[in-house]
Structures are given as C-alpha cells and as structure tokens.
Design a protein around this motif. Structure first.
Motif, PDB file in Angstrom:
ATOM      1  N   LYS A  50      -8.705 -39.836  76.833  1.00 55.77           N
ATOM      2  CA  LYS A  50      -7.594 -40.723  75.919  1.00 55.77           C
ATOM      3  C   LYS A  50      -7.814 -42.184  76.532  1.00 55.77           C
ATOM      4  CE  LYS A  50      -6.761 -37.552  72.756  1.00 55.77           C
ATOM      5  NZ  LYS A  50      -7.186 -36.448  73.523  1.00 55.77           N
ATOM      6  N   LYS A  51      -7.802 -43.183  75.970  1.00 57.27           N
ATOM      7  CA  LYS A  51      -7.374 -44.070  76.247  1.00 57.27           C
ATOM      8  C   LYS A  51      -5.881 -43.937  77.122  1.00 57.27           C
ATOM      9  CE  LYS A  51     -11.318 -46.299  74.515  1.00 57.27           C
ATOM     10  NZ  LYS A  51     -12.431 -45.717  74.019  1.00 57.27           N
ATOM     11  N   PRO A  52      -5.994 -44.537  78.134  1.00 56.73           N
ATOM     12  CA  PRO A  52      -4.485 -45.630  78.377  1.00 56.73           C
ATOM     13  C   PRO A  52      -3.311 -46.242  77.182  1.00 56.73           C
ATOM     14  CG  PRO A  52      -5.606 -46.232  80.428  1.00 56.73           C
ATOM     15  CD  PRO A  52      -6.575 -45.449  79.107  1.00 56.73           C
ATOM     16  N   LYS A  53      -2.519 -45.729  76.976  1.00 57.50           N
ATOM     17  CA  LYS A  53      -1.882 -46.733  75.621  1.00 57.50           C
ATOM     18  C   LYS A  53      -1.340 -48.127  75.890  1.00 57.50           C
ATOM     19  CE  LYS A  53       1.910 -43.213  75.886  1.00 57.50           C
ATOM     20  NZ  LYS A  53       2.549 -42.064  75.613  1.00 57.50           N
ATOM     21  N   SER A  62       9.392 -47.943  87.648  1.00 58.97           N
ATOM     22  CA  SER A  62       7.988 -47.443  87.859  1.00 58.97           C
ATOM     23  C   SER A  62       7.770 -45.288  87.075  1.00 58.97           C
ATOM     24  CB  SER A  62       6.662 -47.690  88.517  1.00 58.97           C
ATOM     25  OG  SER A  62       7.210 -47.239  90.022  1.00 58.97           O
ATOM     26  N   THR A  63       6.867 -45.491  86.414  1.00 58.96           N
ATOM     27  CA  THR A  63       6.324 -44.059  86.327  1.00 58.96           C
ATOM     28  C   THR A  63       5.037 -43.493  86.551  1.00 58.96           C
ATOM     29  OG1 THR A  63       8.378 -43.736  84.854  1.00 58.96           O
ATOM     30  CG2 THR A  63       6.874 -41.821  84.553  1.00 58.96           C
ATOM     31  N   ILE A  64       5.134 -42.037  87.068  1.00 58.56           N
ATOM     32  CA  ILE A  64       3.432 -42.325  87.036  1.00 58.56           C
ATOM     33  C   ILE A  64       2.897 -41.429  86.704  1.00 58.56           C
ATOM     34  CG2 ILE A  64       1.723 -41.162  89.079  1.00 58.56           C
ATOM     35  CD1 ILE A  64       3.477 -43.220  90.253  1.00 58.56           C
ATOM     36  N   ASP A  73       5.425 -49.409  84.861  1.00 55.20           N
ATOM     37  CA  ASP A  73       6.268 -50.147  85.103  1.00 55.20           C
ATOM     38  C   ASP A  73       7.786 -50.221  83.982  1.00 55.20           C
ATOM     39  OD1 ASP A  73       5.938 -51.950  83.567  1.00 55.20           O
ATOM     40  OD2 ASP A  73       5.051 -53.781  83.951  1.00 55.20           O
ATOM     41  N   ALA A  74       8.666 -51.216  84.620  1.00 58.97           N
ATOM     42  CA  ALA A  74       9.981 -50.456  83.857  1.00 58.97           C
ATOM     43  C   ALA A  74       9.240 -51.147  82.042  1.00 58.97           C
ATOM     44  CB  ALA A  74      11.518 -50.914  84.324  1.00 58.97           C
ATOM     45  N   ARG A  75       8.995 -51.725  82.218  1.00 61.81           N
ATOM     46  CA  ARG A  75       8.810 -52.811  80.848  1.00 61.81           C
ATOM     47  C   ARG A  75       7.113 -52.343  79.969  1.00 61.81           C
ATOM     48  NH1 ARG A  75       9.324 -56.442  84.595  1.00 61.81           N
ATOM     49  NH2 ARG A  75       7.482 -56.761  85.024  1.00 61.81           N
ATOM     50  N   GLY A  76       6.739 -50.960  80.535  1.00 62.46           N
ATOM     51  CA  GLY A  76       5.546 -50.464  79.608  1.00 62.46           C
ATOM     52  C   GLY A  76       4.277 -51.216  79.805  1.00 62.46           C
TER      53      GLY A  76
END
Length: 513
Positions: free
Chosen positions: A385-388, A447-449, A496-499
């Motif tokens: 799946k491609k990153p969204k 940020s999220t992994i 990051d927090a901005r998506g």
C-alpha cells in the motif's frame, strides 16, 4: 513444456472468481427480495393476484454461475420465472403490462421497467428480471413453459424449460455428492430453489465458466454493447459439453474450455436445443443471420476473436513477469476485481521473479550471501500500500530487530537486515531516529511511527497473508511472528503532528526458514 507455477495461477484465478461471485449475503438478499416480490404480486391490489402467481429462480442464479456485471461495483442480474394460470394465447404486451402495473406500486413504485420478455425490478445493487410464463405440463420435472415476447421481429409466444436446462446442467457439471444432496433437498420442496455453494465447493468447470462470462462482459463493455453478446444460457450449454476429465486445476480447465469453445465457434452453430426440452431453441436470438459473403454471423465472429484473444492472454500469463501478469489480469477480468488475485500471483512467485526455482532456494542463497546478496534483489511489490500522507522528507529513521522466543520474552539475539529467523520465533522491530540537535528528541514532538509489513512466498500466499498494508499498531516498536518461509520486510514511516510523512526507513528484511 511451459515453465510456470500452476498453483500460483490457480490461486490468482480463484481469488478473482471470489471477487465476482454472488456472496452468501447477496444470495440471501436476492432470495428474500424475490420472495417479497411474490407476496407483492399476490396482494389484492395486484392485477395478477387472481392468476395464482408463483415465482422461482432461473438462469445463472439457478445454476450458480451468477457474476457481478460491473468491475466498478458489485451489481448482479437475478432471473426469475413468474408462473401464472393464464391463457397461452394472450397478447405479450397485455401480459407484461399487467405484471408491470402489479409491481409498480408501493415499495416498488418507480423501480420497475418493462423489457421485451420480462419486467425488471431495479435495486441499487441488483436487478431482478421477472419473466411471465404459463406452465405447460406440471408433471414434467423440466417444468416446460410458454413465455411472452414483445419483440416485433420475433414470435409472440416461445416455449422454454429453464428448470429442465438447470437440471441437465447440474448433471453435467456438479459432483455426484452435491447432486445427491440436492435431490434429497428437492423432495422436501416444490420449488427449484438452488442451494448456495461457496467458491471452494464449486468444481473448476463451473468457476471457469464464470471467468469466461466475465471476459465476455468485459469485452462487451469495451464495445459499449454495439455487438450482441452470446446469451448466458447458450454459453453455459456449450461450456457444459466440455469434458474436463477430472482436471482439478482451474487454469488448465479454463484454458481447455476456451479451446473447446473456439472449436465450436469456428463453424456454423446450426440450431442448439435445450437438452431437456427440444421445443426450447437456445439459438433463437443469437448469433443471428450471417452476411452473404461471410462464413459466420457477425456476432459469432466477434465472440470467436474474443475467445482467441482470451486464449492468447492465458498462454502469455503462464510465463509473464509480475507487471505483465497484472496487466493481463486487469484486461481480462477488470482492475478492481483482479487486484487481489494478481497480488497472490506476485507474492507466490516472488522467488521466481528473482531468478530462483523456489522459496527454499532463495532463502538458502540469502542465508549464505547475507546483506551483500540482499542488495542485488528487486524488493518491493505492487501489493504494498502506498503511504497516504504527503511526503516531506526531513527526518532520519532506521529499523533494528531482535529475536525472542515469545512476544515480550527474553532477547535471544540481534539480527541485521537480511538476517535469518526460524519459524515460530518472534521479532521485535524498533524505529531509531537521529536528534536534530544534541540532547534533542529522536523524532519531532507529536510525531507517530507507522509500520508497513510485507510478506512473500507460497505459504504466505496460500494463507492469504501477503499483507503489504500498514499495521494497526503504531509506535517505536512492532512485534511480529515468523510463520511463513520466505523473505519478508517491514518499513517505518514517521508522520508529524500535521499529518506529513517526514521520514521513511529502508526495507528491513528477514529471511524465515
């Protein structure tokens, strides 16, 4: 002898067939809807209530070959017979208009359309075609009937025996144990209601017919209906005559059935009759008249060329690259319907695409060659799946891995990218970052992994566990269990927090043996 993996081709074709099937849920819904239509026609307000209307399924729905008629969405056509106690010499328009008025009220108001031989009830996900008929002989299992035709260039009254054809088709196609179970069930019911079979219960011959019907419909859609396509009942009759010899490979049966149909379509069809009831002519509307100088009618010529193209595509599939295989499958059966099937083929054939005869051979070479050999492989698959998220690289991230006997258990060892893992062991992957400034956080605040996990190989494909999607688990660590021989990998993505995706690791591979 072609060098190809027949098991992988079979798996891919079955996956496509599964996507175009009438699911158990849709089957139950269709049955509920035609039973409700029967109740509607028996209400006092119905013009035909006094004629004892009785509905039962016919056609593809009855013989278990119904398929979705669009690649964009799951739409199905359900064919029904409406038996009524009326005179056989009634004017077809009078009969169809009466059925149309009886249906076009209440819950069906505005959902009804009169056709040449039937009245169509339209839903967003299926059409129910209700064909008025008069039962000619109640003592015959074939239930011969007279139907009414409004077409100005055809006979007003036509004899047909769709249930008789279905009984003949069942005998030709279904395994003996299914036939016996159906006979026992029939003793308890006066209606010929089909028992819904899951895909894995259907013989390859039945599934092959469904795939040929899909190819026919794909070609018809490309031509936008400018050529009249072969009716399903005629195609089913000619396909059922093919003797598969007990072949269990879907790819093999599909290929041989296509050759069988090419042979038939290459010559004058003549008159093809319903084997259960000779007054029922299956070629009364197709292929039509041929031109004076032509060997075959135009409709038949076009279908013959379509079958030859299908044969060519099937032969090319046997040795095609993953990319070409995707193109062929999408062309034959539709991009949406074939997506998961092509993924199965690609994942199952990953070792062959790298130049190895088997998953075991690739695994052994990777174990011996390690990281140096890993760099020579073409990693990545179409089913990843491609990153969204928008990609704005600004952050470093790499993955490490440790091996454990169980999840959260004692660490046994650390492995490098391309390292070997035993089946049954657990792997803890960790995402490591690099502070922008000394003493700062490894990743930007907030940020999220996210983790993408991809499997390859025959065993993972057989278990429908190729994955390629993003894990529901997020965070700096990810636990996985080594269950399938082959090469598999993970990637970490920092969002990051901005998506925005600000960092992406290289693929970290493990070799499971």
């Amino acid at each position: 002898m072609l060098n190809f993996d027949q098991e992988a081709l079979d798996a891919a074709l079955y996956e496509i067939a599964d996507k175009i099937q009438l699911s158990a849920t849709k089957y139950d819904l269709a049955k509920q809807r035609y039973e409700t239509i029967a109740e509607h026609l028996n209400e006092p307000e119905s013009d035909v209530a006094r004629f004892s209307p009785h509905i039962y399924p016919q056609g593809s729905f009855r013989i278990q070959t119904a398929i979705s008629n669009s690649d964009e969405k799951d739409e199905f056509d359900i064919d029904l017979i409406l038996e009524m106690n009326i005179d056989t010499d009634n004017d077809p328009n009078v009969v169809l208009d009466s059925v149309c008025r009886s249906l076009d009220r209440g819950r069906y108001k505005g959902k009804v359309e009169k056709k040449r031989r039937c009245v169509q009830v339209q839903y967003s996900d299926m059409h129910l075609d209700v064909t008025p008929a008069v039962l000619l002989n109640k003592d015959l299992p074939s239930r011969p009937s007279q139907i009414f035709d409004c077409h100005p260039q055809r006979e007003d009254h036509v004899q047909a025996a769709p249930e008789g054809f279905a009984l003949w088709f069942d005998e030709k196609v279904l395994p003996s144990q299914i036939l016996e179970a159906r006979r026992l069930a029939a003793k308890a019911s006066v209606d010929p209601v089909p028992d819904q079979k899951q895909l894995d219960e259907k013989p390859p011959k039945l599934v092959a017919l469904q795939l040929i019907k899909r190819w026919r419909d794909m070609q018809d859609s490309r031509r936008k209906g400018t050529i009249e396509k072969i009716p399903s009942i005629l195609l089913s009759k000619l396909s059922a005559d093919y003797l598969d010899g007990g072949d269990r490979s879907l790819y093999s049966v599909l290929s041989h059935m296509t050759n069988h149909l090419i042979g038939i379509m290459s010559r004058d069809l003549g008159v093809v009759l319903n084997p259960s009831y000779e007054p029922d002519e299956l070629t009364d509307r197709w292929p039509g008249e041929r031109r004076a100088s032509a060997a075959l009618p135009p409709n038949q010529e076009v279908f013959l060329e379509d079958l030859k193209l299908l044969k060519s595509n099937l032969e090319e599939m046997a040795g095609a690259s993953a990319r070409r295989h995707r193109e062929l499958m999408a062309s034959m059966f539709g991009e949406r319907s074939s997506a998961s099937g092509t993924a199965l083929y690609e994942g199952s054939n990953f070792a062959r695409q790298q130049g190895f005869a088997s998953d075991k051979a690739l695994v052994e070479r990777l174990v011996a060659g390690g990281r140096a050999f890993l760099t020579s492989l073409s990693l990545g698959t179409s089913y990843e799946k491609k990153p969204k998220w928008p990609m704005i690289p600004s952050c470093f991230v790499q993955v490490t891995a440790t091996i454990h006997p169980e999840k959260h258990g004692q660490q046994l060892r650390q492995i490098d990218n391309g390292g070997a893992v035993g089946i049954g062991e657990h792997i803890c992957f960790k995402a490591l970052g690099r502070p922008v400034r000394p003493g700062g956080p490894a990743f930007p605040k907030g940020s999220t992994i996210h983790w993408r996990v991809t499997n390859t190989g025959k065993v993972a494909a057989r278990k429908r566990q190729l994955r390629g999607d993003f894990s529901d688990e997020t965070g700096r660590s990810l636990w996985e269990h080594a269950a399938y021989e082959g090469i598999h990998w993970v990637q970490a993505f920092v969002v990051d927090a901005r998506g925005n995706c600000i960092g992406q690791s290289e693929r970290f591979c493990i070799v499971v043996s």
